[in-house]
Design a protein around this motif. Sequence first.
Motif, PDB file in Angstrom:
ATOM      1  N   ALA A 174      32.390  45.070  39.727  1.00  0.00           N
ATOM      2  CA  ALA A 174      31.260  44.556  40.082  1.00  0.00           C
ATOM      3  C   ALA A 174      30.133  45.497  40.598  1.00  0.00           C
ATOM      4  CB  ALA A 174      31.458  43.506  41.089  1.00  0.00           C
ATOM      5  N   TRP A 193      36.349  36.468  46.226  1.00  0.00           N
ATOM      6  CA  TRP A 193      35.866  35.900  45.258  1.00  0.00           C
ATOM      7  C   TRP A 193      34.424  35.449  45.540  1.00  0.00           C
ATOM      8  CZ3 TRP A 193      34.950  30.488  45.288  1.00  0.00           C
ATOM      9  CH2 TRP A 193      34.533  29.907  43.820  1.00  0.00           C
ATOM     10  N   LEU A 200      32.001  38.064  45.242  1.00  0.00           N
ATOM     11  CA  LEU A 200      31.501  38.299  43.794  1.00  0.00           C
ATOM     12  C   LEU A 200      30.413  37.406  43.475  1.00  0.00           C
ATOM     13  CD1 LEU A 200      35.284  39.147  42.299  1.00  0.00           C
ATOM     14  CD2 LEU A 200      33.210  40.798  42.951  1.00  0.00           C
ATOM     15  N   TRP A 201      30.583  36.084  43.746  1.00  0.00           N
ATOM     16  CA  TRP A 201      29.585  35.154  43.433  1.00  0.00           C
ATOM     17  C   TRP A 201      28.339  35.276  44.036  1.00  0.00           C
ATOM     18  CZ3 TRP A 201      29.148  32.278  39.346  1.00  0.00           C
ATOM     19  CH2 TRP A 201      30.058  31.621  38.794  1.00  0.00           C
ATOM     20  N   THR A 223      28.571  37.251  36.757  1.00  0.00           N
ATOM     21  CA  THR A 223      29.249  35.938  36.626  1.00  0.00           C
ATOM     22  C   THR A 223      30.779  35.943  36.055  1.00  0.00           C
ATOM     23  OG1 THR A 223      27.051  35.217  36.720  1.00  0.00           O
ATOM     24  CG2 THR A 223      28.848  33.716  35.874  1.00  0.00           C
ATOM     25  N   ALA A 269      33.151  37.522  38.209  1.00  0.00           N
ATOM     26  CA  ALA A 269      33.727  36.144  39.444  1.00  0.00           C
ATOM     27  C   ALA A 269      34.419  35.123  38.647  1.00  0.00           C
ATOM     28  CB  ALA A 269      32.209  35.636  39.914  1.00  0.00           C
ATOM     29  N   VAL A 303      40.538  37.651  40.823  1.00  0.00           N
ATOM     30  CA  VAL A 303      40.574  37.954  41.998  1.00  0.00           C
ATOM     31  C   VAL A 303      41.309  37.573  43.215  1.00  0.00           C
ATOM     32  CG1 VAL A 303      38.807  37.600  44.098  1.00  0.00           C
ATOM     33  CG2 VAL A 303      37.949  37.506  41.955  1.00  0.00           C
TER      34      VAL A 303
END
Length: 136
Positions: free
Chosen positions: A15, A89, A92-93, A121, A124, A130
Amino acid sequence: MTDDRRALPPALSEAHEVGFDYRDGAGVDFEPYPDFLDAGETAEWWRAWTGNAELDGSELRVFGQDGTGGLAVFLGSEGETGVLAQNLWAYLWLLADGFGPWEATAYPDHEHELPTDARLTEIATTPGAVAAQVGE
């Protein structure tokens, strides 16, 4: 000082490699590290931030900073604090939605408008990726 750097979980590393929309100061203000800050540097920073020489910050994993030197937990350089995400998680969003650590703290009601990122996206939403990496 012992160098005990730990690699970032693969989803977090991936990411961060996507990059951020900096928009000449109007975008995300976040400078990710390639790996977690080592224990010695974390202890030095945590003691300076708290003013308590007995603490070592061993429960923290620092993985980036904003442009002023505020570190991503979020503990800002001017004393700001904020919970960014409850887990990897959710973090990441946060990135996929166009937010960095500072923006999430400064704009808790998501008033900050940056486009979502398709690659973030995808990272995620990778099933199981994750959850499997959090304990690594």
